[in-house]
Design a protein around this motif. Structure first.
Motif, PDB file in Angstrom:
ATOM      1  N   GLY A   1       0.820  -1.209   0.000  1.00 20.47           N
ATOM      2  CA  GLY A   1       0.000   0.000   0.000  1.00 20.47           C
ATOM      3  C   GLY A   1       0.850   1.253   0.000  1.00 20.47           C
ATOM      4  N   LEU A   2       1.949   1.241   0.769  1.00 16.24           N
ATOM      5  CA  LEU A   2       2.835   2.395   0.821  1.00 16.24           C
ATOM      6  C   LEU A   2       3.548   2.585  -0.510  1.00 16.24           C
ATOM      7  N   LEU A   3       3.968   1.481  -1.143  1.00 17.93           N
ATOM      8  CA  LEU A   3       4.630   1.578  -2.443  1.00 17.93           C
ATOM      9  C   LEU A   3       3.678   2.123  -3.510  1.00 17.93           C
ATOM     10  N   GLU A   4       2.418   1.684  -3.471  1.00 20.11           N
ATOM     11  CA  GLU A   4       1.436   2.217  -4.414  1.00 20.11           C
ATOM     12  C   GLU A   4       1.269   3.723  -4.224  1.00 20.11           C
ATOM     13  N   ALA A   5       1.203   4.153  -2.960  1.00 15.00           N
ATOM     14  CA  ALA A   5       1.062   5.585  -2.675  1.00 15.00           C
ATOM     15  C   ALA A   5       2.276   6.364  -3.172  1.00 15.00           C
ATOM     16  N   ILE A   6       3.473   5.791  -2.970  1.00 15.16           N
ATOM     17  CA  ILE A   6       4.687   6.454  -3.444  1.00 15.16           C
ATOM     18  C   ILE A   6       4.677   6.559  -4.960  1.00 15.16           C
ATOM     19  N   GLY A   7       4.208   5.491  -5.627  1.00 14.21           N
ATOM     20  CA  GLY A   7       4.218   5.478  -7.081  1.00 14.21           C
ATOM     21  C   GLY A   7       3.285   6.480  -7.724  1.00 14.21           C
ATOM     22  N   VAL A   8       2.172   6.811  -7.055  1.00 13.70           N
ATOM     23  CA  VAL A   8       1.173   7.697  -7.669  1.00 13.70           C
ATOM     24  C   VAL A   8       1.187   9.117  -7.109  1.00 13.70           C
ATOM     25  N   CYS A   9       1.935   9.356  -6.037  1.00 13.17           N
ATOM     26  CA  CYS A   9       1.882  10.681  -5.401  1.00 13.17           C
ATOM     27  C   CYS A   9       2.627  11.749  -6.183  1.00 13.17           C
ATOM     28  N   GLY A  10       3.546  11.345  -7.058  1.00 12.76           N
ATOM     29  CA  GLY A  10       4.296  12.329  -7.841  1.00 12.76           C
ATOM     30  C   GLY A  10       5.490  12.917  -7.129  1.00 12.76           C
TER      31      GLY A  10
END
Length: 483
Positions: free
Chosen positions: A172-181
């Motif tokens: 979940g944290l990696l997904e957030a990092i990937g889409v946060c810009g």
């Protein structure tokens, strides 16, 4: 900084081999850049040469030069010869040279050294590119992937495995990092034939609401026995309370276990500051070995120091405090233990570690220490005969060879300092009376002289435990012998 460790799996052997070849070329690029920097090459000329020789794009080359510079600066800061660096690790290299093992064990050791030397890749994030251009996190219905640029317009995709213990939360944290810009850095490392990825992103901390205007808590970390000594001071620098946080779990156990407990002990310090509404003052530590055997003379103490990880614990205190909006102040650690032992331990009848924590707290408030009148009287009346007599006393009393050598060196340094003041022994100039820390370049030297003149006669062969005897010396200006 938040760092997430993951493992990469590749759809095909060809893709895995392409990434391994990229890591080998990038690692060679770092070593080549390091040697050219030693020779004084211009950065622009070096960058063009690296791109030509290693067939890497501009961003990979920039990161390689940055890594090479960081290694070079680290050696220079430690006053070590930068031409003696061994990429892959000196300890492993020395073991391989000795050939004290053979067969499978030797092959395994050689593989480990080669992986450390050749199996690396680092890619910095870029805000303008909304993350990381060379190694980018991508998410689809099949999971989380790392897109790796292995050449001109050629990409390899590796599946990211976040680990079985905390896989869901990390994914979940990696997904957030990937889409946060936001920019994130990626480091690849080869271990036992497998590729591991480390994702790092800067953490935005809230503005500090608990500041030193309310007072501070100074902390002093001690390795033997393992504990954190703390001292609370109000905004005026007056001692309010003090105590210790025992840390019995850091002397043994595997690295994961010690890491877990370091977080727990750091939380105790931060909770204390949160309850008392005080900022935290820590030492700006520069841990390095002093000579071939390090700071500690015995094998057991060296092992404790190695496992203790001062900087790791302080970094955790700093991160947790900043997350809570608590101000963290870093101060120069010079002579905090000596000043605490000589001045505040006998004054408040507290331990030398708690006294050192109090000195750290006062230093965080910007306060300076004045040398008590009784102590200055001792320094002013020192003569060459007394120091020579002290040397003879140490030679006769101290049986441990290494400790005896250390005590004699301390006395010699004290002699040189007094002579450097431009006066003969016994004629220390009066303007130094009551000197404040930071008021002149010789202030720390005076504390060093005091330690020799006061503590060594009282306890030459062991650590001084009874600080009450210092109370009499501090006010009388006369050094006696304990009964």
């Amino acid at each position: 900084m938040i760092t997430i460790q993951t493992k990469l799996t590749f759809p095909s052997k060809e893709d895995e081999q392409a990434v391994a070849d990229l890591m080998r070329r990038w690692s060679s690029c770092v070593r080549f850049a390091y040697n050219r920097l030693l020779e004084g090459w211009d950065r622009n000329a070096l960058k063009r040469e690296l791109q030509r020789v290693f067939n890497l794009n501009s961003r990979y080359v920039d990161d390689a030069i940055m890594k090479a510079k960081s290694v070079l600066e680290s050696y220079r800061e430690r006053d070590e010869n930068p031409s003696k660096v061994i990429f892959g690790g000196r300890s492993l290299f020395d073991k391989l040279k000795k050939r004290h093992i053979n067969g499978k064990a030797y092959k395994k050791l050689k593989q480990e050294w080669q992986e450390r030397r050749k199996g690396n890749l680092y890619s910095r994030g870029d805000r303008s590119k909304k993350g990381n251009l060379n190694t980018r996190i991508e998410v689809d219905e099949n999971g989380i992937w790392l897109r790796i640029n292995v050449g001109e317009r050629k990409y390899v995709y590796a599946r990211i495995q976040a680990g079985w213990k905390r896989g869901k939360s990390r994914e979940g944290l990696l997904e957030a990092i990937g889409v946060c810009g936001e920019p994130y850095s990626v480091e690849l490392k080869l271990k036992n034939g497998k590729v591991y990825a480390y994702f790092t992103i800067e953490e935005d901390f809230p503005e500090a609401v608990v500041t030193k205007e309310n007072g501070v808590i100074g902390i002093d970390i001690n390795a033997y026995p393992e504990h954190i000594a703390w001292a609370e001071a109000d905004a005026n620098g007056q001692l309010v309370s003090y105590g210790k946080v025992p840390m019995p779990h850091l002397a043994s156990g595997n690295s994961s276990k010690r890491e877990y407990y370091r977080w727990q002990y750091a939380w105790e310090v931060v909770r204390l500051a949160e309850e008392k509404k005080k900022a935290i003052v820590i030492e700006r530590l520069d841990i390095r070995d002093k000579g071939k055997r390090g700071d500690f003379s015995g094998r057991k103490l060296r092992r404790i120091r190695h496992n203790f990880s001062y900087r790791s614990l302080l970094d955790k205190v700093k991160i947790l405090a900043q997350r809570k909006g608590i101000q963290v102040i870093e101060v120069d650690p010079a002579y905090t233990s000596v000043i605490g032992l000589l001045k505040y331990a006998p004054q408040y009848m507290i331990s030398k570690d708690e006294a050192a924590a109090y000195v750290i707290a006062r230093r965080g408030l910007g306060l300076k220490e004045r040398i008590p009148e009784g102590y200055m009287a001792i320094v002013e009346h020192l003569d060459a005969g007394e120091l020579e007599g002290l040397k003879e006393h140490v030679k006769k009393t101290v049986k441990n060879k290494q400790l005896r050598k250390k005590r004699l060196k301390e006395i010699e340094r004290a002699e040189k300092f007094i002579q450097s003041l431009g006066s003969e022994l016994g004629e220390v100039p009066r303007p130094l009376y009551g000197t404040s820390l930071g008021a002149c370049s010789g202030s720390y030297g005076l504390w060093r002289v005091l330690k020799v003149a006061v503590v060594t006669p009282l306890s030459p062969d062991r650590v001084l435990r009874d600080v009450s005897v210092l109370r009499r010396v501090m006010y009388s200006g006369q050094v006696g012998r304990p009964g």
